[in-house]
Design an enzyme around this catalytic site. Structure first.
Site, PDB file in Angstrom:
ATOM      1  CB  SER A 113     -15.075 -15.706   1.630  1.00 39.28           C
ATOM      2  OG  SER A 113     -14.902 -16.839   2.888  1.00 39.28           O
ATOM      3  CG  HIS A 114     -17.874 -19.247   1.673  1.00 38.61           C
ATOM      4  ND1 HIS A 114     -17.373 -18.174   2.584  1.00 38.61           N
ATOM      5  CD2 HIS A 114     -19.290 -19.282   1.585  1.00 38.61           C
ATOM      6  CE1 HIS A 114     -18.568 -17.410   3.000  1.00 38.61           C
ATOM      7  NE2 HIS A 114     -19.592 -18.406   2.320  1.00 38.61           N
ATOM      8  CG  ASP A 279     -10.939 -15.983   2.031  1.00 39.38           C
ATOM      9  OD1 ASP A 279     -11.423 -16.899   2.239  1.00 39.38           O
ATOM     10  OD2 ASP A 279     -10.769 -15.014   2.639  1.00 39.38           O
ATOM     11  CG  ASP A 281     -10.933 -17.010   5.692  1.00 36.39           C
ATOM     12  OD1 ASP A 281     -11.652 -17.794   4.750  1.00 36.39           O
ATOM     13  OD2 ASP A 281     -11.734 -15.815   6.026  1.00 36.39           O
ATOM     14  NE  ARG A 282     -16.133 -19.319   5.548  1.00 39.42           N
ATOM     15  CZ  ARG A 282     -17.494 -19.218   5.560  1.00 39.42           C
ATOM     16  NH1 ARG A 282     -18.100 -20.536   5.315  1.00 39.42           N
ATOM     17  NH2 ARG A 282     -18.164 -18.165   5.955  1.00 39.42           N
ATOM     18  CE  LYS A 376     -13.534 -17.328   8.402  1.00 38.94           C
ATOM     19  NZ  LYS A 376     -14.898 -16.638   8.634  1.00 38.94           N
TER      20      LYS A 376
HETATM   21  C1  G1P Z   1     -20.807 -16.210   7.445  1.00 34.92           C
HETATM   22  C2  G1P Z   1     -20.434 -17.070   8.540  1.00 34.92           C
HETATM   23  C3  G1P Z   1     -19.557 -16.181   9.743  1.00 34.92           C
HETATM   24  C4  G1P Z   1     -18.291 -15.966   9.199  1.00 34.92           C
HETATM   25  C5  G1P Z   1     -18.504 -15.110   7.595  1.00 34.92           C
HETATM   26  C6  G1P Z   1     -17.186 -14.698   6.970  1.00 34.92           C
HETATM   27  O1  G1P Z   1     -21.303 -14.997   7.773  1.00 34.92           O
HETATM   28  O2  G1P Z   1     -21.538 -17.266   9.204  1.00 34.92           O
HETATM   29  O3  G1P Z   1     -19.425 -17.137  10.737  1.00 34.92           O
HETATM   30  O4  G1P Z   1     -17.619 -15.087   9.831  1.00 34.92           O
HETATM   31  O5  G1P Z   1     -19.442 -15.740   6.856  1.00 34.92           O
HETATM   32  O6  G1P Z   1     -16.612 -16.019   6.572  1.00 34.92           O
HETATM   33  P1  G1P Z   1     -23.200 -14.643   7.609  1.00 34.92           P
HETATM   34  O7  G1P Z   1     -23.122 -14.948   6.106  1.00 34.92           O
HETATM   35  O8  G1P Z   1     -23.554 -15.779   8.332  1.00 34.92           O
HETATM   36  O9  G1P Z   1     -22.946 -13.406   7.976  1.00 34.92           O
HETATM   37 ZN    ZN Z   2     -13.025 -17.334   3.466  1.00 32.90          ZN
END
Ligand code: G1P
Ligand code: ZN
Length: 543
Positions: A113-114, A279, A281-282, A376
């Site tokens: 992800s990020h 990726d 989605d955000r 998302k």
């Molecule tokens: C974090 C975000 C959550 C999101 C997830 C995946 O998870 O808080 O909302 O769904 O990334 O992108 P966390 O690290 O808080 O478990």
């Molecule tokens: Zn992501």
């Protein structure tokens, strides 16, 4: 085909987190680490409704290598068809769309992800089921159990696929199809939104800056915004994906998208700013001189969805994760729509979307999406904002201010304390949980506790119960604090503290967020002593 069965020994740390298995690259590079996890997925996932698998990732370091291994293992694990994005690339929402469109039994998405990418940074493997969404707890739990018992994996070592050339390769029992990662996704967006209207907006001189953060949305954004919607070239920034995201965190927040934010605060800057993550989605939304929090964005999108073609007939309902602010609840109430509060993580929206209970969902962590896929979707959120701006012909600020006038304003921030020692963080959460019965009715700094609970969720569709999803302290004036540990971190523990205060309006809507929340922070700290417990006064990141 030459199928080999290779002996292996289990690892004890392959429990999927909030979004799949996530570790540092060298951890994944241990012998058989990837193979064990992938074999466990194949062992657990039913091959229904078809033996088709969708495969792709966000292009980070190690992506290509793992794509090759998954194809070789798919060939030895009863898959008949693997649909893979060209170059091994698929954004998360694009993968979700392909799973649904192709009637696949699921998809393997490679992403962290990020989180940053590179030889010493993060990597991840996630399994999505036939509805296109992240595997539910029942499946991730079964995968984890399997990883603890695995003794062998199957692979066809002779398989190697050219990921660059579009089209099908028949390997005997398996067909590998390399597809354009953007085409089907862009077509879906054209079905949902009136591209002609958004094109008119750009032709009228409206300007946008979209920061792809050197991540997966670059090619999608060039195609959709610049080619199909005729935004001027240069609208998309950092649009060439890189294995290490140019050395940055592909995290669309005010820290990592600082340049974009600064441009949006200038009078001669663009009218609209947006960004997406590793990726895709955000999303991050910024208007001229105004940042839109993800919680507010969800509320505004829900209240204005009718301006977009796909939602002209209205919404079925709204869902938000528990730590997300209650701004969307006010919209739901005013519009007479059902609202659902789920644990953190997109997988909890799956059943609600599948059953048609809700149309639109969101999380405070920059995630917004709807029933067109089961993830998302960053670019979708940007397009819905564009559709609303094209229709209402107002600025982002104008829309947001009118929204607060109508519904009131939920001042909100999330404080992240990163890399806290795991035992310290876990001890604090245990102590906090033990403290809950005594917190009710207590007061500090003028805030009186109405209730203090350990959030548990009962899925209204399948009745499954998920416990310990965060500690929620609610105050008599409508304020709230939530504590939970991140399920996606790869180093130590991240404690997230979510803070919220409601101003009903019409006054008090233009206060400074920090000023509004400071007294609440002091009150919460006086009640539960979290700063001392973790030995930190200031959070590392505020979003
Ligand atoms: C974090 C975000 C959550 C999101 C997830 C995946 O998870 O808080 O909302 O769904 O990334 O992108 P966390 O690290 O808080 O478990
Ligand atoms: Zn992501």
């Amino acid at each position: 085909m030459t199928i080999e069965t290779r002996q292996t020994k289990p690892f004890d740390d392959q429990k999927p987190g909030t979004s799949g298995l996530r570790k540092k690259v060298p951890h994944f590079q241990q012998e058989n680490y990837v193979e064990n996890f992938v074999q466990s997925i194949f062992d657990v996932a039913p091959k229904e409704p078809s033996k088709t698998l969708i495969l792709g990732g966000d292009g980070r370091f190690f992506n290509r290598e793992v794509i090759g291994r998954v194809i070789a293992m798919a060939a030895a694990n009863d898959c008949e068809h693997v649909v893979v994005g060209q170059g091994g690339i698929l954004s998360t929402p694009a993968a979700s769309n392909l799973i649904r469109k192709r009637g696949a039994f699921g998809g393997i998405i490679l992403s962290a992800s990020h989180n940053p990418g590179g030889p010493n940074e993060d990597f991840g493997i996630k399994f999505n089921t036939a509805n296109g969404g992240p595997a539910p707890e029942s499946v991730t739990g079964a995968i984890f159990e399997r990883t603890k018992a695995i003794s062998a994996y199957r692979i066809d070592p002779d398989i190697s696929v050219d990921l660059e050339t579009l089209g099908e390769t028949d390997l005997g029992d398996l067909i590998v199809e390399v597809v354009d990662p953007v085409a089907d996704y862009a077509a879906l967006m054209e079905e949902l939104f009136d591209f002609g209207k958004i094109r008119d907006l750009f032709e009228s001189g409206f300007t946008m800056a979209f920061d792809a953060m050197h991540a997966v949305t670059g090619p999608y954004a060039h195609e959709i915004f610049e080619k199909r919607l005729c935004a001027p070239e240069g609208t998309v920034r950092n649009g060439t994906p890189k294995e290490d995201f140019g050395g940055h965190h592909p995290d669309p927040n005010l820290v990592h998208a600082k340049t974009l934010y600064n441009d949006m605060m200038r009078s001669d800057g663009p009218d609209f700013g947006a960004a997406s993550d590793g990726d895709g989605d955000r999303n991050l939304i910024i208007g001229k001189h105004i940042y839109v929090t993800p919680s507010d964005s969800l509320a505004v999108l829900a209240a204005n969805a009718k301006h977009a073609k796909a939602y002209a007939d209205g919404l079925k309902g709204i869902a938000r994760s528990m730590p997300t602010s209650a701004a969307a609840d006010r919209v739901a109430e005013a519009m007479g729509l059902p609202i659902y509060e789920t644990p953190t993580g997109w997988k909890f929206f799956g059943n609600l979307l599948d059953e048609g209970y809700v149309t639109i969902c969101g999380e405070e962590s920059a995630g917004t999406g709807a029933d067109h896929v089961r993830e998302k979707d960053g670019l979708w959120a940007v397009l819905l904002w564009l559709a609303i701006l094209a229709s209402r012909k107002q600025s982002v600020r104008g829309i947001l201010e009118e929204h607060w006038q109508q519904f009131g304003r939920n001042y909100y921030a999330r404080h992240d304390f990163e890399e806290v020692e795991k035992p310290v963080a876990e001890r604090f959460m245990a102590e906090l949980t033990a403290m809950l019965p005594q917190l009710g009715g207590k007061a500090a700094e003028g805030f009186q506790v109405r209730s203090a609970t350990d959030f548990a969720y009962k899925d209204p569709v399948d009745g499954s119960v998920t416990e310990h999803q965060g500690i929620r302290i609610r105050f008599e004036d409508g304020s709230r604090a939530v504590f939970r540990l991140s399920g996606t971190g790869t180093v130590g523990a991240t404690l997230r503290v979510y803070l919220e205060r409601f101003a009903p309006g019409p006054d008090g809507l233009d206060r400074d967020v920090g000023e509004m929340l400071d007294p609440l922070i002091e009150a919460v700290d006086a009640l539960v002593g979290y700063r001392r417990a973790i030995g930190r006064m200031e959070p590392d990141v505020v979003t």
